[in-house]
Structures are given as structure tokens and as C-alpha cells.
Design a protein around this motif. Structure first.
Motif, short mmCIF file in Angstrom:
data_model
loop_
_atom_site.label_atom_id
_atom_site.label_comp_id
_atom_site.label_asym_id
_atom_site.label_seq_id
_atom_site.Cartn_x
_atom_site.Cartn_y
_atom_site.Cartn_z
N LEU A 60 -5.92 -16.78 48.42
CA LEU A 60 -7.20 -16.48 47.80
C LEU A 60 -7.32 -15.00 47.44
N ALA A 61 -6.75 -14.12 48.27
CA ALA A 61 -6.79 -12.70 47.95
C ALA A 61 -6.02 -12.41 46.67
N ARG A 62 -4.91 -13.07 46.48
CA ARG A 62 -4.14 -12.89 45.25
C ARG A 62 -4.93 -13.36 44.04
N ARG A 63 -5.60 -14.50 44.20
CA ARG A 63 -6.41 -15.01 43.09
C ARG A 63 -7.59 -14.07 42.81
N HIS A 64 -8.18 -13.54 43.89
CA HIS A 64 -9.31 -12.61 43.72
C HIS A 64 -8.85 -11.35 43.01
N ALA A 65 -7.67 -10.83 43.38
CA ALA A 65 -7.16 -9.62 42.74
C ALA A 65 -6.93 -9.84 41.26
N ARG A 66 -6.37 -10.98 40.90
CA ARG A 66 -6.15 -11.27 39.48
C ARG A 66 -7.46 -11.38 38.72
N ARG A 67 -8.45 -12.03 39.33
CA ARG A 67 -9.74 -12.17 38.66
C ARG A 67 -10.40 -10.81 38.48
N HIS A 68 -10.28 -9.97 39.50
CA HIS A 68 -10.89 -8.64 39.40
C HIS A 68 -10.20 -7.80 38.34
N ARG A 69 -8.89 -7.92 38.24
CA ARG A 69 -8.17 -7.16 37.21
C ARG A 69 -8.58 -7.61 35.81
N ARG A 70 -8.75 -8.90 35.64
CA ARG A 70 -9.19 -9.40 34.31
C ARG A 70 -10.56 -8.86 33.97
N ARG A 71 -11.45 -8.78 34.96
CA ARG A 71 -12.78 -8.25 34.70
C ARG A 71 -12.73 -6.77 34.34
N LEU A 85 -19.82 0.28 42.67
CA LEU A 85 -20.55 -0.64 43.51
C LEU A 85 -21.61 -1.41 42.74
N VAL A 86 -22.22 -0.78 41.72
CA VAL A 86 -23.34 -1.44 41.03
C VAL A 86 -22.91 -2.20 39.78
N GLN A 87 -21.63 -2.16 39.40
CA GLN A 87 -21.21 -2.85 38.19
C GLN A 87 -21.44 -4.37 38.23
N PRO A 88 -21.25 -5.06 39.34
CA PRO A 88 -21.52 -6.50 39.34
C PRO A 88 -22.96 -6.88 39.00
N PHE A 89 -23.91 -5.91 39.06
CA PHE A 89 -25.29 -6.22 38.73
C PHE A 89 -25.50 -6.47 37.24
N ALA A 90 -24.44 -6.31 36.45
CA ALA A 90 -24.54 -6.70 35.05
C ALA A 90 -24.82 -8.18 34.92
N ASP A 91 -24.42 -8.93 35.94
CA ASP A 91 -24.75 -10.36 36.00
C ASP A 91 -26.11 -10.50 36.66
N PRO A 92 -27.10 -11.04 35.98
CA PRO A 92 -28.45 -11.11 36.56
C PRO A 92 -28.56 -12.03 37.76
N ARG A 93 -27.54 -12.86 37.99
CA ARG A 93 -27.60 -13.75 39.16
C ARG A 93 -27.22 -13.03 40.45
N VAL A 94 -26.60 -11.85 40.33
CA VAL A 94 -26.13 -11.13 41.50
C VAL A 94 -27.29 -10.38 42.15
N TRP A 150 -29.63 -16.13 45.60
CA TRP A 150 -28.94 -15.05 44.91
C TRP A 150 -27.44 -15.10 45.16
N GLU A 151 -26.68 -14.63 44.18
CA GLU A 151 -25.23 -14.49 44.33
C GLU A 151 -24.92 -13.16 45.03
N ILE A 152 -23.89 -13.17 45.86
CA ILE A 152 -23.42 -11.95 46.53
C ILE A 152 -22.00 -11.69 46.04
N SER A 153 -21.75 -10.45 45.63
CA SER A 153 -20.43 -10.11 45.08
C SER A 153 -19.75 -9.05 45.95
N TYR A 154 -18.45 -8.90 45.74
CA TYR A 154 -17.66 -7.92 46.48
C TYR A 154 -16.95 -7.01 45.49
N ALA A 155 -17.10 -5.70 45.67
CA ALA A 155 -16.46 -4.71 44.81
C ALA A 155 -15.39 -3.98 45.62
N PRO A 156 -14.13 -4.43 45.56
CA PRO A 156 -13.09 -3.84 46.43
C PRO A 156 -12.76 -2.40 46.08
#
Length: 728
Positions: free
Chosen positions: A347-358, A465-474, A556-562
Motif C-alpha cells: 500500500l505504501a508503494r501504491r500511495h507513493a505512486r499516487r502522490h507522485r502523479r498528483r 500541508l494545506v495543498q490537499p484542501f484544494a479538494d472541498p471534501r477534505v 469529512w475526508e482526512i488526507s496525509y501529506a508525506p
């Protein structure tokens, strides 16, 4: 997005009211510390008992022989197989002609002894069973059935050692434990003995004869053999029966067979052949007591000895059952640890790939100003570094320092720095949640970053830290907290724990949309979401976990900014570490219990309740509670098992954890050098965390409300050179 109706924002903590009178805190702490130590001592004790009472042998092999025998009297060598050296006399007894004594070694065995006894009983044939104390203690009912059937019992030592190679004290211990097992199992003792690995009297050497003399001094009659069937070699039932038939015909014999130590099906089949054959030839069957001319060599024990034996046999039974349970738990824990490592890496590998795409793809960015709330209580050593790091932020910030009734000059020092956009709010001491709520209410912006006063941010931390707030669900974002004081072994252990345990876990929870905790050291919140969740609460000692769970339940959604990095001060002593983790563990249990109803709710709350809460219970409570079993059973294996196999198994578990840690360090852009401390962390640190968690669980069960425990600060957090992060 489904949300709950807004709650009242008036959630200031209740003032401390009168509490029930309880024992002094120090005494209660000592009691809660004593309980886990007693549990560990109990597990160690049952393993010790089980190890000693089950440390077996590979079955009977060849008897001793071929050594010098200058001291063995000729009348013993040329005499009969029964030797009596008790008292001042030396006697040997031959088996009368047309008489056979069937003897069985190494039992009682739960499978083969009853089958042997059934054949003997069917043919009304007595047998002499030389039992070991180990097997007797483990299977007392089988011994009692032998005695009820009228069979003779003899001692074959406790753990089947070669007595000729043991000291006098070891021999005495073997005999005493075996007699204790006999007393507890059937209320008897016996003066009949057969030494393990013995054979005929012609095979006696000086060492074995010395043991035989000592046995006589202890009151034992020693039985040797005339004929060895070698049934342990499994030559076939007919070959065993032939070997047991006296030669020449008509001669008497003491015959050696086995009812334990391996598969004895051929022995059972051989008895079906041998007994009818010998009876048809006019042989009679006798016991050793019959040959010696004694009424019996077995006698009942007194009441005191009976109860001593029963306690001993009960201890063996309890230890056997406990070890069975521990073995199952070990299998569960081992499976969970390995499965967790595999799942975390995947899951960490998948998370890293998703974060890189973002990061590399088109996205909306958050550029509006942010309010930063810093609660502070007696933080004069830390506050300057914290505020300077915030002032150097590359994102526009408003900094609000809430001085929560400090008794030092924290507030004055913060004001004296004269940093731009820093506001100091002074208020009476009301606790950290209340101080955070005060800061949120004073905030000018809709996004609020919270951090502890002993934490240092990188210039880019707030912005990332605040970039995920671009999604209003976060509704909230967790940052990547790191240990800022890594000097010393304890600092390295916590550094490994933060990178491997906390942040790797957060990647998994982020993918599963059930992040349980936004760390107090680095977290960001949407003010609207905080109001929906009821603001920060003083209901638990883990206000960060409590508010995170409340946000999930509010929809609310909770996000992680590594890549939102923060360096916090970790405890510098075991005492301070204990206090911190005790509070964390207890607060987490409180928060999980407070939000347990999420298990039955729908939507995001139900997803958190049915995924996040079970994961939290399994990996943050259950598995750490059982993890010391790995080390305890490793010690057990080194002492009572195969040391090489044990070391390989323990090393395998460590290797899997090291692989997981190495990947976590790689993702965080950290040097792998601190991982040399990982083996020591597993040996020492894990036991400390176990004791802390047990104490927290006992506190929760007891219902005691643990007071807030502030840690001593050193102010030695250092912002390290920025690693070449992969921004994953």
C-alpha cells in the motif's frame, strides 16, 4: 458529502470537579506496573516448567558398553538382571526358568501405553512399566490406569538422561522429580529403577556401576535385562516376538520392550504373537517384584507428599495448556506481523505512486493565507525555534501563540522575538484542547495549522500541508512528523519508530480513507470541519486522535501529506518516554471507545468504524500486547529447543521488519544508517512499549482518569539539512 448538523462550538473543557478518593497515584502506578511484570513472570514460569518437563529424547538406542569395567564385581556381571545394592549387601536375582518378565520403557504414552495395556489385560499378563517423570506428569491418568490393572511401576528417571554422565546432584534431582510426579499422578512411590541406556549386566562399565551403587544407597533395586528386542528399530512384529522368546528354550528372561518414544504399533502387534506363543510353551509371566521375592516394590505415599505431587502435576498440566495457548497466539501474532509488513509495503508503494502523479500532474493549488495555532505551556526552551521556523515559511501565515497559563516567561519570550504576524494570546491554564480552541476562534483564516510548541517546521511545510484542501471534501490533513533529537540510542529507536511505524501506517490509512490520528506536531484543519466535529475536546488524553475520529464521523475526508515535514522533540529518557507513551496509549483507547458507535454508522463514519477502528485495535493494541511472545519463545527455543532453528526463525522475522523499515526510510528520503539499531530496538524497546500498553489497558479497565503529564523539554530539536525528498 453527508455531514452531521453543526454542533455547538462551546466545547470548553469542564473544570476539574471533585473526584472519588483513591489510593495515592504512585501506589496505583506501582500496582499497574506490577501486573504486567507478573504476567511476564507467569508466562516465563510456565514455559520453564513446560520446557523442562517436555524436553525429550529420541527414543531408546543402544545400551552402553565397551568401556573398562575393572570395578564391577564378577558376581554382578555373571549374575542375574536384577541387582540389589541396598543396605550393606550385594545381591542379584535371576529370572526362574519358564518365567518371563515383560518390561516397557519410556512411557506412559497417551497413544501406545493404553494399547499395550489392553493386550496385557486381555491375556491376563502382568507387565512392568519403567516410566519417566516427564511423561507421568503430562499423562497422570494413564499411569493410574496401569496401576488399577495391577501392573508394576518402576522409575526410568525424569528426563531420560545418561546417568553415568551426570553429577550426583543431577541424579538426585532426576529421582526426586520422578517420585514427585508418581506421587501426584497416582499417590505412590517405587523403589524399582532402570537406568536409561542400560542393557545387560555384562555391559556394565565402571561409571554405570558407580551409579548403580548410588541408586542402591538411595534404596532402589536396579533392573537390567536378559533380552533386548530392539523394537525401537521397527524390525517387524514377528522379529520382535522372536527376539523376546527366551533362548535356549525353557530359560527365564527379563525382556526389554517400549511403550513410548515413537511409533510402537509393531510392539503391540508383537505382543499379540508373543504372549500366546509363550503360554502355549508353558511359560508364566511375572513382575520384577515376583523375581526379587517381594510382595511389592511400590507403596502409597503420605498425605503431605501426595499434595506436593498434585501441585507439581497440576503445574505441569497448567503449563502445558498455557504453552498451547501461547503457541496459538504466537502463530496469530507472527502471521499478523508478516501480513502487516507485506500490506504496508504494497500500500505504501501504491500511495507513493499516487502522490507522485498528483505532484506532477495538473492540479489546483492552495495559495490563500493560513492561520497557525501554537499552544504553549512553559515552553521557553522551545518556543523561539518554533516561531522562527514558522516565520520563515514560504506560505503566507498568521501565527497565534496561545500561552496556556505558563509559569515561566514563555509569552514574554515569544513577544520579544518581534516576529512579523505573530500574536500572543495569554489565558489562564485550561488544558491543550481549550488552548487550541482559543487559537481557532482567534484565527483570521478558514484553514488552521496546529503544531506543538516543541516542533520545528521546514519553510515548505505549511504550503505542502494545506495543498490537499484544494479538494472541498477534505476536512483535515496530517503531516509527516519526524524525531528532531536523534542523538543517542533512544533517539534512534524513536526515529525508526516514527518513520517505519507512524508514517508508513499513515500511507496505508490514507489509501483506505480511515486515518485515525492527525499528529499534534503537524496537522491542518478546515475551520468548518472543526465546527462540524465539535472542536477540540478534553474528553480524552489524545485530543488529536479524538478530533480525527470525530471528523470521520462528521463526514469529512482526512488526507496525509508525506512531504509536509516537521521535526518534534522526542523524550530523551526512558522515564519521559514511558510517560508520553502511557498517555498516548491510554488516550487512544479512550478515543476508540468514545467513537465505538462508528462501527454501526453509515457512510464515511461507518467506513472508518468498520475499517479504521479494527485496524487500530489489531495493530496498535492487540499485536503490541502479544509481540513479546516472539522474544519469550525465542528464549524458550534457545534453552529447550533447537538453537539454530530458533535463531533463524527470529532472524527471519527481524529481516522482514528490516525490509519494511528500509523501504519506509527510502520513501521518506532518510539515510539507512540508523537501522543498525533496529535489532536492539526489537529486544529492548518493544518490551518497554508492551509494559506501557499493558499499564494503559489496566488503567482503562480500572476506570481511573489519568491526569495530563507534561514532558520535560530540552529544546535541542535541530532542523536537519533538507533531504533530497522524492516528494512521495
Amino acid at each position: 458529502m453527508r455531514r452531521r448538523p453543526p454542533r455547538s462550538t462551546d466545547r470548553s473543557p469542564r473544570p476539574p470537579g471533585p473526584r472519588r478518593t483513591r489510593a495515592p497515584l504512585s501506589a496505583r502506578h506501582r500496582f499497574r506496573l506490577l501486573v504486567p511484570l507478573v504476567l511476564l513472570a507467569f508466562v516465563a514460569s510456565v514455559l520453564l516448567v513446560e520446557g523442562y518437563t517436555t524436553r525429550g529424547f529420541a527414543g531408546d538406542q543402544e545400551g552402553r558398553g565397551g568401556r573398562p569395567a575393572t570395578d564391577v564385581p564378577r558376581r554382578v556381571v555373571d549374575g542375574g538382571p536384577i541387582v540389589d545394592t541396598t543396605g550393606d549387601h550385594l545381591r542379584s536375582f535371576r529370572t526362574p526358568d519358564k518365567t518371563v518378565v515383560l518390561t516397557f520403557d519410556d512411557g506412559p504414552d497417551p497413544t501406545w501405553t493404553p494399547r499395550v495395556r489392553a493386550v496385557l489385560d486381555r491375556y491376563r499378563t502382568p507387565g512392568t512399566f519403567f516410566v519417566t517423570g516427564q511423561q507421568t506428569a503430562r499423562h497422570p491418568g494413564i499411569l493410574r490406569s496401569l496401576i488399577r490393572s495391577g501392573h508394576e511401576i518402576g522409575v526410568h528417571t525424569f528426563s531420560h538422561p545418561d546417568l553415568a554422565e551426570r553429577s550426583a546432584s543431577d541424579i538426585d534431582r532426576e529421582l526426586a522429580l520422578t517420585q514427585l510426579a508418581l506421587a501426584g499422578a497416582a499417590g505412590v512411590n517405587t523403589s524399582l529403577m532402570r537406568m536409561p541406556y542400560s542393557s545387560t549386566t555384562t555391559a556394565l562399565d565402571d561409571a554405570s556401576w558407580s551409579v548403580a551403587r548410588r541408586l542402591g544407597d538411595k534404596g532402589y533395586v536396579t533392573a537390567f535385562i536378559d533380552q533386548d528386542t530392539n523394537d525401537w528399530r521397527k524390525p517387524g512384529a514377528r522379529a520382535i516376538a522372536d527376539a523376546a522368546t527366551p533362548h535356549p528354550p525353557g530359560r527365564g528372561a527379563v525382556v526389554l520392550l517400549h511403550d513410548a518414544g515413537g511409533d510402537r504399533s509393531q510392539t503391540v502387534e508383537a505382543l499379540e504373537i508373543l504372549i500366546p506363543r509363550l503360554k502355549a510353551q508353558g511359560y508364566r509371566f511375572a513382575t520384577v517384584a515376583d523375581v526379587v521375592g517381594s510382595d511389592r516394590l511400590t507403596s502409597p505415599v503420605g498425605t503431605a507428599r501426595l499434595w506436593q505431587g498434585r501441585v507439581f502435576v497440576t503445574a505441569v498440566a497448567v503449563s502445558g495448556a498455557a504453552v498451547s495457548v501461547v503457541s496459538v497466539l504466537l502463530l496469530v501474532v507472527g502471521s499478523l506481523v508478516l501480513a502487516r509488513c507485506v500490506v504496508l509495503i504494497v500500500l505504501a508503494r501504491r500511495h507513493a505512486r499516487r502522490h507522485r502523479r498528483r505532484e506532477t500532474g495538473p492540479r489546483r493549488t492552495v495559495t490563500r493565507p493560513v492561520s497557525v495555532v501554537v499552544p504553549a505551556y512553559n515552553e521557553r526552551l522551545c518556543i523561539p525555534k518554533t516561531l522562527r521556523s514558522l516565520a520563515a515559511s514560504d506560505h503566507p501565515v498568521e501565527i497565534i501563540v496561545v500561552d496556556d497559563g505558563s509559569q515561566d516567561d514563555t509569552a514574554d519570550l515569544a513577544e520579544s522575538l518581534a516576529l512579523e504576524n505573530v500574536t500572543v494570546v495569554r489565558r489562564p491554564n485550561g488544558g491543550k484542547p481549550s488552548a487550541l480552541n482559543t487559537g481557532v476562534l482567534r484565527a483570521s483564516h478558514d484553514l488552521v495549522v496546529m503544531l506543538d510548541a516543541d516542533t520545528v517546521f521546514a519553510p515548505s511545510t505549511v504550503g505542502r500541508l494545506v495543498q490537499p484542501f484544494a479538494d472541498p471534501r477534505v476536512g483535515a490533513v496530517a503531516g509527516n512528523a519526524k524525531v528532531g533529537n536523534r542523538r543517542g540510542l533512544l533517539g534512534r529507536w524513536q526515529h525508526i519508530e516514527y518513520v517505519m511505524g507512524f508514517n508508513l501506517d499513515r500511507r496505508m490509512y490514507d489509501l483506505l480513507h480511515c486515518l485515525p490520528t492527525i499528529p499534534g506536531a503537524v496537522g491542518a484543519f478546515r475551520v468548518e470541519a472543526l465546527r462540524d466535529a465539535g472542536m477540540m475536546s478534553a474528553d480524552t488524553l489524545a485530543e488529536d486522535t479524538d478530533i480525527t475520529m470525530a471528523l470521520h464521523r462528521a463526514g469529512w475526508e482526512i488526507s496525509y501529506a508525506p512531504d509536509a515535514l516537521a521535526w518534534t522533540e522526542a523524550p530523551a529518557s526512558l522515564r519521559e518516554l514511558w510517560r508520553q507513551r502511557y498517555r498516548w496509549s491510554y488516550g487512544t483507547i479512550q478515543a476508540a471507545w468514545k467513537h465505538r458507535h462508528a462501527l454501526l454508522e453509515r457512510g464515511p463514519a461507518g467506513r472508518f468504524g468498520r475499517v479504521g477502528l479494527p485496524l487500530l485495535a489489531v495493530f496498535q493494541i492487540l499485536t503490541p500486547l502479544l509481540a513479546p511472545l516472539i522474544d519469550i519463545l525465542a528464549v524458550y527455543g534457545l534453552v529447550f529447543g533447537n538453537p539454530l532453528t530458533t535463531v533463524l526463525a527470529w532472524s527471519g522475522v527481524l529481516a522482514v521488519q528490516a525490509l519494511c523499515a528500509a523501504y519506509a526510510f527510502h520513501l521518506d528520503g532518510e539515510s539507512l544508517r540508523p537501522l543498525w539499531a533496529l535489532p536492539f530496538q526489537q529486544i529492548v524497546y518493544r518490551q518497554v512499549m508492551y509494559l506501557v500498553l499493558v499499564q494503559a489497558c489496566l488503567t482503562a479497565i480500572n476506570g481511573y482518569r489519568l491526569p495530563w503529564q507534561r514532558l520535560k523539554r530540552s529544546g535541542d530539536v535541530v532542523l536537519p539539512p533538507q533531504p533530497s525528498t522524492r516528494r512521495t
